[in-house]
Design an enzyme around this catalytic site. Structure first.
Site: not given
Ligand code: C2G
Length: 129
Positions: A44, A46
């Site tokens: 990803k 990340k």
């Molecule tokens: N999130 C949120 N508000 C934020 C930050 C994050 O609602 N200010 C939500 C994201 O939309 C996501 C969840 O928290 O639903 C986890 O965020 P991340 O850890 O950034 O997830 P991501 O890297 O987008 O991974 O297969 C899907 C991926 O693994 C999603």
């Protein structure tokens, strides 16, 4: 019992994550979080500050979370929905539409993200990088 699943990296846990998890749990009775492994984070593009075990332990301590499973690939969602008998798939709206193929298996909803907070913002503001 309505079973809910959501996916993410959940690094540097913050209130935006907690709010998502609270709302996900509110939509059902049992919340599964598929947590991106360190290897999948590389895919990803990340780099998480905390490793998988640390992130897993923190998620497991949250009252809204019932089970944490590893997410190690983009393609596992459809299998997870069957394997864990999931009724609802939920993600933040930054993923709007990305996982609609799951609609043939379960309810799919995207909820508004919590504005003003993100792991990237924390890193930038705290460490300036
Ligand atoms: N999130 C949120 N508000 C934020 C930050 C994050 O609602 N200010 C939500 C994201 O939309 C996501 C969840 O928290 O639903 C986890 O965020 P991340 O850890 O950034 O997830 P991501 O890297 O987008 O991974 O297969 C899907 C991926 O693994 C999603």
């Amino acid at each position: 019992m309505k079973r809910v699943i959501t996916y993410g990296t959940y690094d540097l846990l913050h209130y935006g994550h907690i709010e998502l998890l609270r709302r996900a749990r509110e939509h059902g009775d049992y919340l599964i979080v598929a947590l991106s492994t360190d290897e999948f984070n590389k895919i990803k593009n990340k780099k998480s500050y905390y490793n998988y075990e640390q992130r897993k332990m923190m998620l497991e301590s949250i009252r809204y979370v019932d089970l944490v499973i590893p997410e190690d690939g983009w393609g596992q969602k459809t299998k997870d929905v069957d394997k864990y008998d999931v009724d609802l798939f939920i993600m933040g709206h930054d993923w709007e539409g990305e996982f609609d193929e799951l609609k043939s298996q379960c309810e799919v909803i995207y909820v508004n993200r919590t504005e003003g907070i993100s792991t990237t913002q924390i890193k930038t503001e705290l460490y300036g990088n």
